[in-house]
Design a protein around this motif. Structure first.
Motif, PDB file in Angstrom:
ATOM      1  N   ALA A  36      17.550  -9.538  20.154  1.00 19.54           N
ATOM      2  CA  ALA A  36      16.810  -8.345  19.797  1.00 19.54           C
ATOM      3  C   ALA A  36      15.422  -8.431  20.424  1.00 19.54           C
ATOM      4  N   GLN A  37      14.892  -7.303  20.815  1.00 24.30           N
ATOM      5  CA  GLN A  37      13.568  -7.265  21.412  1.00 24.30           C
ATOM      6  C   GLN A  37      12.536  -7.110  20.306  1.00 24.30           C
ATOM      7  N   VAL A  38      11.750  -8.161  20.074  1.00 21.44           N
ATOM      8  CA  VAL A  38      10.830  -8.169  18.948  1.00 21.44           C
ATOM      9  C   VAL A  38       9.465  -8.688  19.368  1.00 21.44           C
ATOM     10  N   VAL A  39       8.487  -8.398  18.539  1.00 24.22           N
ATOM     11  CA  VAL A  39       7.149  -8.974  18.684  1.00 24.22           C
ATOM     12  C   VAL A  39       6.669  -9.361  17.297  1.00 24.22           C
ATOM     13  N   LEU A  40       5.719 -10.267  17.248  1.00 22.04           N
ATOM     14  CA  LEU A  40       5.052 -10.608  16.000  1.00 22.04           C
ATOM     15  C   LEU A  40       3.688  -9.924  15.987  1.00 22.04           C
ATOM     16  N   THR A  41       3.482  -9.085  14.979  1.00 23.51           N
ATOM     17  CA  THR A  41       2.230  -8.357  14.841  1.00 23.51           C
ATOM     18  C   THR A  41       1.404  -8.987  13.731  1.00 23.51           C
ATOM     19  N   GLU A  42       0.261  -9.548  14.085  1.00 22.03           N
ATOM     20  CA  GLU A  42      -0.588 -10.148  13.057  1.00 22.03           C
ATOM     21  C   GLU A  42      -1.166  -9.052  12.177  1.00 22.03           C
ATOM     22  N   VAL A  43      -0.960  -9.182  10.862  1.00 20.97           N
ATOM     23  CA  VAL A  43      -1.441  -8.170   9.927  1.00 20.97           C
ATOM     24  C   VAL A  43      -2.550  -8.681   9.023  1.00 20.97           C
ATOM     25  N   ALA A  44      -2.720  -9.998   8.941  1.00 23.23           N
ATOM     26  CA  ALA A  44      -3.770 -10.564   8.085  1.00 23.23           C
ATOM     27  C   ALA A  44      -3.908 -12.040   8.391  1.00 23.23           C
ATOM     28  N   ARG A  45      -4.970 -12.629   7.867  1.00 19.86           N
ATOM     29  CA  ARG A  45      -5.167 -14.070   7.919  1.00 19.86           C
ATOM     30  C   ARG A  45      -5.472 -14.558   6.512  1.00 19.86           C
ATOM     31  N   ALA A  46      -4.965 -15.745   6.213  1.00 17.19           N
ATOM     32  CA  ALA A  46      -5.153 -16.335   4.888  1.00 17.19           C
ATOM     33  C   ALA A  46      -5.572 -17.784   5.048  1.00 17.19           C
ATOM     34  N   GLN A  47      -5.941 -18.400   3.937  1.00 11.20           N
ATOM     35  CA  GLN A  47      -6.277 -19.813   3.923  1.00 11.20           C
ATOM     36  C   GLN A  47      -5.034 -20.615   3.525  1.00 11.20           C
ATOM     37  N   GLY A  48      -4.335 -21.107   4.529  1.00 11.85           N
ATOM     38  CA  GLY A  48      -3.148 -21.905   4.234  1.00 11.85           C
ATOM     39  C   GLY A  48      -2.081 -21.140   3.485  1.00 11.85           C
ATOM     40  N   PRO A  49      -1.595 -20.001   4.004  1.00 13.13           N
ATOM     41  CA  PRO A  49      -0.524 -19.272   3.296  1.00 13.13           C
ATOM     42  C   PRO A  49       0.709 -20.153   3.176  1.00 13.13           C
ATOM     43  N   SER A  50       1.316 -20.163   1.999  1.00 14.09           N
ATOM     44  CA  SER A  50       2.455 -21.048   1.759  1.00 14.09           C
ATOM     45  C   SER A  50       3.715 -20.325   1.336  1.00 14.09           C
ATOM     46  N   ALA A  51       3.591 -19.136   0.752  1.00 18.59           N
ATOM     47  CA  ALA A  51       4.758 -18.428   0.240  1.00 18.59           C
ATOM     48  C   ALA A  51       4.375 -16.972   0.001  1.00 18.59           C
ATOM     49  N   GLY A  52       5.366 -16.160  -0.310  1.00 15.55           N
ATOM     50  CA  GLY A  52       5.102 -14.759  -0.609  1.00 15.55           C
ATOM     51  C   GLY A  52       6.280 -14.122  -1.304  1.00 15.55           C
ATOM     52  N   ALA A  53       6.064 -12.916  -1.807  1.00 17.31           N
ATOM     53  CA  ALA A  53       7.117 -12.210  -2.523  1.00 17.31           C
ATOM     54  C   ALA A  53       6.821 -10.716  -2.510  1.00 17.31           C
ATOM     55  N   PRO A  54       7.861  -9.879  -2.508  1.00 22.01           N
ATOM     56  CA  PRO A  54       7.633  -8.440  -2.652  1.00 22.01           C
ATOM     57  C   PRO A  54       7.207  -8.132  -4.079  1.00 22.01           C
ATOM     58  N   GLY A  55       6.189  -7.301  -4.223  1.00 18.63           N
ATOM     59  CA  GLY A  55       5.636  -7.000  -5.537  1.00 18.63           C
ATOM     60  C   GLY A  55       5.686  -5.529  -5.867  1.00 18.63           C
ATOM     61  N   PRO A  56       4.997  -5.124  -6.924  1.00 12.90           N
ATOM     62  CA  PRO A  56       4.978  -3.722  -7.337  1.00 12.90           C
ATOM     63  C   PRO A  56       4.464  -2.810  -6.229  1.00 12.90           C
ATOM     64  N   ASP A  57       4.938  -1.565  -6.247  1.00 15.51           N
ATOM     65  CA  ASP A  57       4.495  -0.541  -5.301  1.00 15.51           C
ATOM     66  C   ASP A  57       4.754  -0.923  -3.852  1.00 15.51           C
ATOM     67  N   GLY A  58       5.759  -1.768  -3.624  1.00 14.93           N
ATOM     68  CA  GLY A  58       6.126  -2.138  -2.266  1.00 14.93           C
ATOM     69  C   GLY A  58       5.166  -3.067  -1.569  1.00 14.93           C
ATOM     70  N   LYS A  59       4.198  -3.599  -2.289  1.00 15.89           N
ATOM     71  CA  LYS A  59       3.232  -4.511  -1.692  1.00 15.89           C
ATOM     72  C   LYS A  59       3.807  -5.919  -1.578  1.00 15.89           C
ATOM     73  N   VAL A  60       3.309  -6.677  -0.618  1.00 16.38           N
ATOM     74  CA  VAL A  60       3.678  -8.077  -0.460  1.00 16.38           C
ATOM     75  C   VAL A  60       2.561  -8.933  -1.039  1.00 16.38           C
ATOM     76  N   TRP A  61       2.925  -9.860  -1.912  1.00 17.91           N
ATOM     77  CA  TRP A  61       1.970 -10.792  -2.508  1.00 17.91           C
ATOM     78  C   TRP A  61       2.071 -12.115  -1.760  1.00 17.91           C
ATOM     79  N   ILE A  62       0.926 -12.686  -1.435  1.00 13.87           N
ATOM     80  CA  ILE A  62       0.846 -13.896  -0.620  1.00 13.87           C
ATOM     81  C   ILE A  62       0.199 -15.020  -1.430  1.00 13.87           C
TER      82      ILE A  62
END
Length: 377
Positions: A36-62
């Motif tokens: 598949a033709q894909v790219v990685l689009t940087e959307v944010a930077r964090a301090q040592g991101p380790s995990a995440g989950a989909p949350g309320p209102d379609g937001k992603v929690w990091i």
């Protein structure tokens, strides 16, 4: 969090271990998948991101490893909505290692190691999309004999129960034999009902309920460090990225129809291979895929089966990576067998985790700080 002793110096005793050249156990390798033709689009930077989950209102929690949780919005990450940095430590492979919401977004769960290194699962009530700090309670704890192989991933399965991954306790080579020992929660994936009892209930159909000498919480065993696992949003199948010891990284698979009880072999086996003279257990469930360490890889980072709508050619492919290699790769799995292997041709850095958003799109977390979305090229 995915450490092999040989690699600890490379990343300050952080996440390590395994390989790039993706060889299979069979001489008959599956064909390469159309890329598949894909790219990685940087959307944010964090301090040592380790995990995440989909949350309320379609937001992603990091989650950030040092103990903070932030919400990903249109303009990057929010201020912390949770901060337990005074209660955890980033020594070894410790820290805030996993987060999850229940299916109704009524509760939020965190998986972390406390200041003594004990793996801890805590729960918060959620109201109107906000955590209620005064409702916090501890659901489950597990002492860890060493500061590595903590595991720590948590996910709710299609059945509504909470699944928890713990590594074998650490050091190297499973010195306490925890992987094959059903009388410990270490080296296992657990399945519990966190709101069905105090502090939790055990589903009556767990595979080892009432079996003498076995913990009722266990769903599957024989795992070294199941750092990241996921459920296929389309089929309900379970996929586990289990970090290897010396030579082999593995991805394990179980169908949605599984009744649990799978023995993935560690520490008698490393992938499809006897480990240090071990004998293959009669009930060994071999990995659906393995790769050796003859290249740059060192530690498999399990991902997700892509079920988004943005990249049609990627639909149904399992996307995963390796902490040291960073290349995003794919597998197509049918009836428990890999039918195609692919390379997406993009490099995510030191990939520590993936996050599946509510719409099925995938985010890639690199321990160096980047949070990127997988987009069509």
């Amino acid at each position: 969090m995915k450490v092999r002793t040989r690699s600890s110096a490379i990343i300050g005793a952080l996440f390590l271990a395994a390989s790039l050249t993706l060889t299979t156990a069979s001489a008959d390798e599956p064909p390469a998948a159309p890329s598949a033709q894909v790219v990685l689009t940087e959307v944010a930077r964090a301090q040592g991101p380790s995990a995440g989950a989909p949350g309320p209102d379609g937001k992603v929690w990091i989650a950030e490893r040092a103990g903070t949780v932030r919400v990903l919005g249109d303009y990057g990450l929010s201020d912390p909505v949770l901060d337990i940095s005074a209660e955890t430590t980033t020594d070894g492979e410790r820290g805030l290692l996993g987060v999850a919401f229940d299916p109704e977004f009524a509760h939020f769960y965190i998986s972390y190691t406390d200041l003594e290194g004990t793996s801890t699962i805590d729960e918060f009530a959620v109201e109107d999309g906000r955590l209620q700090p005064d409702t916090r309670r501890t659901v489950l704890t597990q002492e860890q004999p060493y500061p590595n192989h903590n595991g720590g991933d948590i996910k709710f399965g299609p059945d509504g129960y909470l699944y928890i991954a713990f590594g074998d306790g650490g050091s190297g080579g499973d010195p306490h034999g925890n992987g094959q020992n059903l009388d410990t929660l270490l080296g296992k994936i657990l399945r519990i009902d966190p709101t069905g009892g105090e502090p939790y209930a055990i589903p009556s159909d767990n595979p080892f309920v009432a079996e003498e000498g076995a913990k009722d919480e266990i769903w599957a065993y024989g795992l070294r460090n199941p750092w990241r696992f996921s459920f296929d949003a389309g089929t309900g199948d379970l996929l586990i990225g289990d970090v290897g010891q010396s030579e082999w990284e593995e991805i394990d698979w179980a169908p949605a129809s599984s009744k649990g009880g799978e023995n993935y072999g560690w520490s008698s086996m490393e992938g499809n291979h006897p480990f240090r003279g071990g004998t293959e257990p009669a009930n060994h469930v071999p990995p659906v895929h393995e790769y050796d360490r003859s290249g740059l890889g060192c530690s498999v980072t399990g991902g997700f089966v892509y079920r988004g709508e943005g990249i049609a050619d990627l639909a149904g492919s399992y996307v995963y990576s390796d902490y040291c290699d960073g290349t995003l790769r794919t597998l197509r799995i049918e009836d428990g067998a890999v039918t195609e292997e692919g390379d997406l041709g993009v490099q995510g850095g030191e990939v520590i985790s993936f996050v599946e958003a509510a719409d099925g799109e995938l985010y890639v977390l690199a321990i160096g700080g980047t949070i990127s979305r997988l987009d069509p090229a």
